[in-house]
Scaffold this active site. Sequence first.
Site, PDB file in Angstrom:
ATOM      1  N   HIS A 149      -2.296  -1.918  -9.934  1.00  0.00           N
ATOM      2  CA  HIS A 149      -3.248  -1.341  -8.994  1.00  0.00           C
ATOM      3  C   HIS A 149      -4.501  -2.189  -8.987  1.00  0.00           C
ATOM      4  O   HIS A 149      -4.893  -2.707 -10.032  1.00  0.00           O
ATOM      5  CB  HIS A 149      -3.589   0.104  -9.400  1.00  0.00           C
ATOM      6  CG  HIS A 149      -4.215   0.881  -8.303  1.00  0.00           C
ATOM      7  ND1 HIS A 149      -5.566   0.839  -8.044  1.00  0.00           N
ATOM      8  CD2 HIS A 149      -3.669   1.713  -7.376  1.00  0.00           C
ATOM      9  CE1 HIS A 149      -5.822   1.615  -7.005  1.00  0.00           C
ATOM     10  NE2 HIS A 149      -4.698   2.156  -6.578  1.00  0.00           N
ATOM     11  N   HIS A 165       0.877  -1.181   0.000  1.00  0.00           N
ATOM     12  CA  HIS A 165       0.000   0.000   0.000  1.00  0.00           C
ATOM     13  C   HIS A 165       0.909   1.224   0.000  1.00  0.00           C
ATOM     14  O   HIS A 165       1.663   1.451  -0.945  1.00  0.00           O
ATOM     15  CB  HIS A 165      -0.927  -0.111   1.224  1.00  0.00           C
ATOM     16  CG  HIS A 165      -2.045   0.873   1.287  1.00  0.00           C
ATOM     17  ND1 HIS A 165      -2.433   1.662   0.235  1.00  0.00           N
ATOM     18  CD2 HIS A 165      -2.905   1.194   2.307  1.00  0.00           C
ATOM     19  CE1 HIS A 165      -3.467   2.419   0.596  1.00  0.00           C
ATOM     20  NE2 HIS A 165      -3.763   2.155   1.853  1.00  0.00           N
ATOM     21  N   ASP A 177       2.888   5.628  -6.732  1.00  0.00           N
ATOM     22  CA  ASP A 177       4.157   5.496  -6.014  1.00  0.00           C
ATOM     23  C   ASP A 177       5.375   5.405  -6.917  1.00  0.00           C
ATOM     24  O   ASP A 177       6.506   5.464  -6.428  1.00  0.00           O
ATOM     25  CB  ASP A 177       4.113   4.248  -5.122  1.00  0.00           C
ATOM     26  CG  ASP A 177       3.124   4.403  -3.996  1.00  0.00           C
ATOM     27  OD1 ASP A 177       3.142   5.476  -3.375  1.00  0.00           O
ATOM     28  OD2 ASP A 177       2.344   3.475  -3.750  1.00  0.00           O
TER      29      ASP A 177
END
Length: 422
Positions: free
Chosen positions: A301, A261, A357
């Site tokens: 994702h 995460h 990210d």
Amino acid sequence: MPETITITDDRTGKQITVPITDGVFPASAVRELDPSLYIYDPAYMQTAACKSSITYLDGENGILRYRGYPIEQLASKSTYLEVAYLLLNGELPDAAQLAMWKHEVTNHTYIHENMRKRFVDGFHYDAHPMGMFVSSLAALGTFYNDAKDIDDKASRDKQILRLIAKTPTLASMAYRFSAGLPFVYPDNDLSFPGNFLNMMWKIGEYNIDPRLERAMDVLFILHADHEQNCGTTAMRVVGSSHADPYTSAAAAASALYGPLHGGANEAVVRMLTDIGHIDNVPAFIEEVKGGKGSRLMGFGHRVYKNYDPRATIIKKTAYDVFEVTGKNPLLDIALKLEETALSDPYFVDRKLYPNVDFYSGLIYQAMGFPVSMFTVLFAIPRTVGWLAHWQELLADKDQKISRPRQWYTGVEARDYIPMTSR
Ligand code: ACO
């Protein structure tokens, strides 16, 4: 013609027809069919756990909107504090409301001295800043016993204000402690990101480049909310037991800490550092595909099966930041990885694209943040998302304490055998 779905229980022949609204049908249909029948949905892949009007996410088309406003417009024209107001209140503030909101946030940035002197100073010298942040959030709640009064709107609003205002202070305190640096008190004359950067880096007078201050604000906007992700779900699950918002936010932050995460940005920089050179990219990609190495961190994702719109904005922001800081040497490896993965059937077939990210860590590193601070940087703005969902949860008459059932796969009943007979 209204859309409906009909489910037939072949065991009994009983049939039930329920409406489909916005692609969702109520699981209560299954209960009506047979109260002892359950839906097996590990990781809630196909479950809408709540109704929400905060964030819209279309993963197939790479669309993200806060309260209807496209993320691209908010990132280019708004500020984090304005976005925070929007997420919490549903509408953009007028000038007076925004001024009042900023004034209130900046007047709650200080934390109780005992938090620092007795609590944070008690951590081991090499404690991870995110571990410190998670526990500080929970500890902060013990300073505000009025936080337990979650049925009182005035109290809820006050805790929300406190949490949004104090998370940058907690974050910088965790960093300064881990670096052995003295604590820097908040400067309420600075902007929200400016105050945070000042608490992080202050040596003399405030001297943060305004382009970096803006980049920080953009990153805060992009990370503010993302519907029912793992951390927000943790916030809702714990909040559904009517725990106070500090404790609930600590649970959400704990979820964010995980490498699948919010911890992924940290993992991306470690991965790029390990790869070391663009020539090593093809071999690394082969390892990932063969399942021998790690996953390609910062890729893939649960919801986006297209380019994560936040990644597009972050990639552009990275270049703005590198104009000030100089290019992060890991950028070339990241670009090569992206190019290689996006033309490889393994990633294309699985619809794996860069996520939020993939580039954020490069920006943070160029700005001077240690890798261990990356998830903390994510948690600061995500706090408002958690709180917006917490508020929404408490106002939702359909919500009860979260209590899923299970598919029991253990042994049937058996008699205990005393030790002497075994
Ligand atoms: N690298 C290589 N293969 C991957 C990756 C990846 N990053 N992500 C998914 N896959 C593969 C899986 O091996 C699987 O392949 P298979 O069908 O051959 O078994 C397939 O793609 C589907 O993967 P799942 O794990 O089922 O997808 P899920 O939706 O459960 O996982 C997740 C999503 C956790 C984000 C995953 O893509 C991942 O681990 N990515 C790397 C970590 C990361 O970047 N996390 C940050 C997410 S954004 C955020 O939380 C803010």
